[in-house]
Design an enzyme around this catalytic site. Structure first.
Site, short mmCIF file in Angstrom:
data_model
loop_
_atom_site.label_atom_id
_atom_site.label_comp_id
_atom_site.label_asym_id
_atom_site.label_seq_id
_atom_site.Cartn_x
_atom_site.Cartn_y
_atom_site.Cartn_z
N HIS A 1 17.12 56.63 -24.15
CA HIS A 1 17.82 55.64 -23.20
C HIS A 1 17.80 55.95 -21.78
O HIS A 1 17.99 55.02 -20.69
CB HIS A 1 19.28 55.56 -23.59
CG HIS A 1 20.03 54.96 -22.76
ND1 HIS A 1 20.17 53.65 -22.52
CD2 HIS A 1 21.15 55.23 -22.02
CE1 HIS A 1 21.22 53.24 -21.82
NE2 HIS A 1 21.97 54.23 -21.31
N LEU B 1 25.26 54.68 -12.98
CA LEU B 1 25.34 53.45 -12.00
C LEU B 1 26.19 54.20 -10.82
O LEU B 1 25.71 53.82 -9.73
CB LEU B 1 26.26 52.51 -12.51
CG LEU B 1 25.99 51.67 -13.86
CD1 LEU B 1 26.82 50.54 -14.13
CD2 LEU B 1 24.44 51.03 -13.34
N SER C 1 26.61 49.26 -25.82
CA SER C 1 27.29 50.11 -25.08
C SER C 1 28.15 51.26 -25.82
O SER C 1 28.84 51.17 -26.43
CB SER C 1 28.33 49.26 -24.43
OG SER C 1 29.02 49.94 -23.29
N HIS D 1 20.48 58.15 -26.60
CA HIS D 1 21.80 57.35 -26.84
C HIS D 1 22.14 57.31 -28.10
O HIS D 1 21.35 56.90 -28.96
CB HIS D 1 21.75 56.38 -26.10
CG HIS D 1 23.19 55.41 -25.68
ND1 HIS D 1 24.15 55.30 -26.87
CD2 HIS D 1 23.52 55.46 -24.47
CE1 HIS D 1 25.07 54.75 -26.01
NE2 HIS D 1 24.81 54.60 -24.71
N GLY E 1 11.20 49.90 -5.16
CA GLY E 1 12.29 49.59 -6.30
C GLY E 1 13.60 49.09 -5.54
O GLY E 1 13.86 49.22 -4.55
N GLU F 1 17.61 57.29 -10.72
CA GLU F 1 17.05 57.92 -12.11
C GLU F 1 15.80 58.57 -11.86
O GLU F 1 15.12 59.32 -12.56
CB GLU F 1 16.95 56.99 -13.06
CG GLU F 1 16.61 57.51 -14.49
CD GLU F 1 16.55 56.60 -15.59
OE1 GLU F 1 16.25 57.03 -16.93
OE2 GLU F 1 16.92 55.46 -15.29
N ALA G 1 19.87 51.51 -6.74
CA ALA G 1 19.77 52.61 -5.95
C ALA G 1 18.85 52.07 -4.53
O ALA G 1 19.30 52.05 -3.74
CB ALA G 1 18.89 53.73 -6.32
N GLY G 2 17.75 51.47 -5.00
CA GLY G 2 16.89 50.72 -4.04
C GLY G 2 17.50 49.64 -3.11
O GLY G 2 17.18 49.54 -1.93
N ARG H 1 27.01 62.17 -25.29
CA ARG H 1 25.67 61.27 -25.96
C ARG H 1 24.95 62.36 -26.91
O ARG H 1 24.45 62.16 -27.90
CB ARG H 1 24.87 60.61 -25.12
CG ARG H 1 25.69 59.23 -24.38
CD ARG H 1 24.92 58.91 -23.37
NE ARG H 1 25.65 57.70 -22.77
CZ ARG H 1 25.45 56.95 -21.95
NH1 ARG H 1 23.96 57.24 -21.32
NH2 ARG H 1 26.07 55.92 -21.63
#
Length: 640
Positions: free
Chosen positions: A403, A443, A285, A267, A41, A427, A45-46, A332
């Site tokens: 989401h 994020l 968003s 979401h 990935g 995630e 993160a990756g 949410r």
């Protein structure tokens, strides 16, 4: 039964991470280049993890199924990234970010992990600003902030409506630098199809080249999975169509526990479904809820009227009415269920009745259209492109959609799964968000794990692995794993079925949304657990996969992914059925307060449910890790 040891360090909550960093084992700088780490990935993160490990001196192999890491789904994140900088001087702090995140997750996350996330958040902004990420700035040049759901402070840093893309370009630049100097071997168009476990430790992966079809073996001293979430189990979602669960599911089948799969996020601000022809849904968003007001008509008979024809007195700004303390910026899961209730009452707007209005007329009157255009212009453009409507002139129509997934592979405080040597980031793991993620925290977690957590903790594992001891790829474990992959491929291609893969994915999605979506019941989940195994049998018998294995074959790719989704969907429903409470995104209709809010059962379910694979056709084993809150009191979550 798997051994679940959280390995949370002792001591005061605010000192745990600092103390842990001073006590964990280290790897000598001269020895680091003797170790190889596989990172699967290349999203936030990756990419951040691979770049940072390479900067530390490790040899890294990075695998991504895209043609470039820049296509990773991290780019789709729009609204922003949280950090406890308190630049607005509005009372924010590390503790407040920690508490908001823990409360937002309905007290179903590991306390120490969440506090570490809040601590590290302040470093992320400095790191990314130094890389040149173009965060929005105030007139005087200081970094700007805006508000997101579940918080009463402004702590979200953003780059207009494309924060994820800009952050990924920063991480990608760091990754590319190390690819350039040879520290990282980047393998694009490469999909991980199995995990190789040698003597109980994760020591490699099996990969298929998506262009040539070549299946190859790769060994390493440790394996890192940063492959994102499994929301496409619902078929229609805001995920990119390529997003899948194959890497974590194949690891699950090799013994890694999958934790809390029923914790899925809906979401509240997505463009409503318009027909069966759709392949995905589009997010609007959460940042829009800063200035947009959500409403429905007070009377059912007004729902098909043009919004301009509905008088102000006949509009129900229901979030502001029900949750006055947070209003349109409640979390949410809360906002999504409220929208569902309005539609269930017959007041939903649009032809389908599955929609509510997100209205910017007040903001335009207050700020002027140019100011609104500057803040949200690209989001309004996306909305116009899809709906042919201008949100400057008429309210957006929105409705909840899948989401994000809070569940994932179980990890300890070091981000290592119950398989030694297998680390899981972002995630793909379960650790930081509990039963509901607050906006702008995905994020934050991805970059925290990649830049600031795993680079410390992986050394604690590698220090006990003899340099140069990684197994050769001719070992029997690699041979068996490769045979497993090629066997599945042959099975798909030799099937004499008549139905395309997409046929089954759509049917799975409808089962999941109907029985395990925003609202769940015992009867519905039991029905799903009858329908999904039957769908799996039908898939195996009648799926048609044209083409061959030795070239680009997207039908073959999708067959493997949908096969995994069907099995994962069954586990998700099983987890939802056994969790007899409502918490965050997991809403059981049998367990709610009279006002429709979640009714948790802390006595029975204040734990992580980590499912362990027991073999084909066998019921998985449900392990538990108690959530011991040392410094926070679990309480009824209220945003009123």
């Amino acid at each position: 039964m798997a051994k679940l040891e959280s390995k949370v360090p002792s001591g005061p909550l605010a000192d745990k991470w600092r103390k842990h960093k001073t006590e964990i084992k280290l790897v000598n700088p001269a020895n680091k280049r003797k170790y190889e780490v596989i990172v699967v990935g290349a999203g936030l993160a990756g990419s951040s993890c691979a770049a940072t490990l390479a900067e530390l001196g490790y040899k890294v192999k990075s695998f991504v199924f895209h043609d470039s890491p820049r296509r990773a789904h991290s780019i789709a994140a729009q609204g922003g990234i949280n950090a406890a900088k308190n630049y607005q001087n509005d009372g924010d702090s590390v503790h407040r970010l920690f508490y908001d995140t823990l409360k937002g997750g309905d007290y179903r996350a590991r306390e120490a992990n969440v506090h570490r996330l809040a601590e590290v958040s302040v470093n992320i902004i400095d790191q990314c600003a130094a890389q040149g990420v173009p965060f929005a700035r105030e007139y005087g040049g200081l970094l700007a902030n805006r508000s997101f759901g579940g918080a009463q402070v402004s702590r979200t840093f953003y780059a207009r409506g494309q924060t994820g893309q800009q952050l990924l370009l920063g991480a990608y630049s760091a990754l590319s630098r190390k690819v350039g100097d040879g520290s990282i071997q980047l393998h694009t168009n490469s999909e991980m199809l199995d995990l190789v476990v040698v003597d109980g430790h994760a020591k490699g992966i099996i990969v298929r080249d998506l262009i040539t079809g070549a299946v190859t073996r790769h060994s390493a001293d440790a394996v890192v999975l940063a492959t994102g979430g499994y929301g496409n189990v619902f078929n229609l979602s805001t995920y990119a169509r390529g997003s899948n669960a194959t890497a974590i599911w194949r690891a699950y089948k090799r013994g890694a526990c999958l934790a809390n799969p029923c914790y899925t996020q809906i979401h509240p601000t997505c463009i409503p479904v318009s027909g069966d022809y759709q392949s995905k849904l589009t997010l609007m968003s959460e940042s829009l809820r800063n200035d947009g007001r959500i409403w429905v008509p007070k009377r059912k008979e007004d729902r098909l009227k043009k919004p301009a024809d509905i008088a102000e007195a006949d509009r129900d700004y229901y979030l502001e009415r029900i949750y006055p303390s947070f209003g349109n910026l409640c979390p949410r899961d809360v906002a999504s269920r409220a929208a569902k209730r309005m539609c269930d009452e017959g007041r939903g707007v649009g032809e389908s009745g599955l929609g509510v209005y997100l209205d910017f007329s007040d903001a335009i009157n207050r700020l002027g259209e140019p100011a609104v255009r500057e803040r949200y212009g690209n989001l309004f453009d996306i909305y116009h492109e899809i709906t042919a409507e201008s949100a400057y002139q008429t309210p957006m129509r929105i409705f909840p959609a899948v989401h994000y997934t809070m569940g994932g592979l179980w990890v300890d405080y070091n981000l290592m799964s119950n398989i030694p040597g297998l680390f899981v980031l972002g995630e793909a793991n379960f650790s930081d968000h509990g039963a509901n993620r607050l906006g702008a925290s995905a994020l934050m977690q991805g970059l925290a794990d990649g830049y600031f957590v795993l680079p410390y903790t992986i050394g604690n594992y590698l220090a006990d692995q003899k340099p140069g001891s990684r197994p050769a790829t001719d070992r029997v474990e690699f041979k068996q794993a490769e045979e497993n992959v090629t066997g599945m491929t042959k099975q798909f291609l030799s099937n004499k079925g008549s139905q395309p893969v997409s046929h089954f994915h759509k049917r799975l999605g409808k089962i999941m949304w109907e029985h395990c979506g925003m609202a769940r019941t015992k009867e519905g989940l039991e029905a799903a657990l009858q329908k999904i195994p039957a769908l799996k049998e039908e898939f195996n018998a009648t799926v048609k996969v044209p083409g061959s294995a030795d070239t680009l074959n997207q039908s073959l790719e999708q067959a493997g992914r949908v096969s995994d989704f069907i099995e994962l969907g069954e586990l998700l429903c099983r987890d939802a059925l056994t969790r007899e409470e409502s918490c965050g995104g997991h809403f059981r209709e049998e367990h709610q307060w009279p006002d429709g809010e979640c009714k948790r059962d802390d006595e029975k379910y204040a734990h992580v449910a980590a499912w362990e694979y027991q073999g084909e056709g066998k019921t998985p084993l449900r392990n538990t890790e108690p959530l011991n809150y040392e410094f926070t009191k679990m309480s009824v979550r209220s945003y009123k």
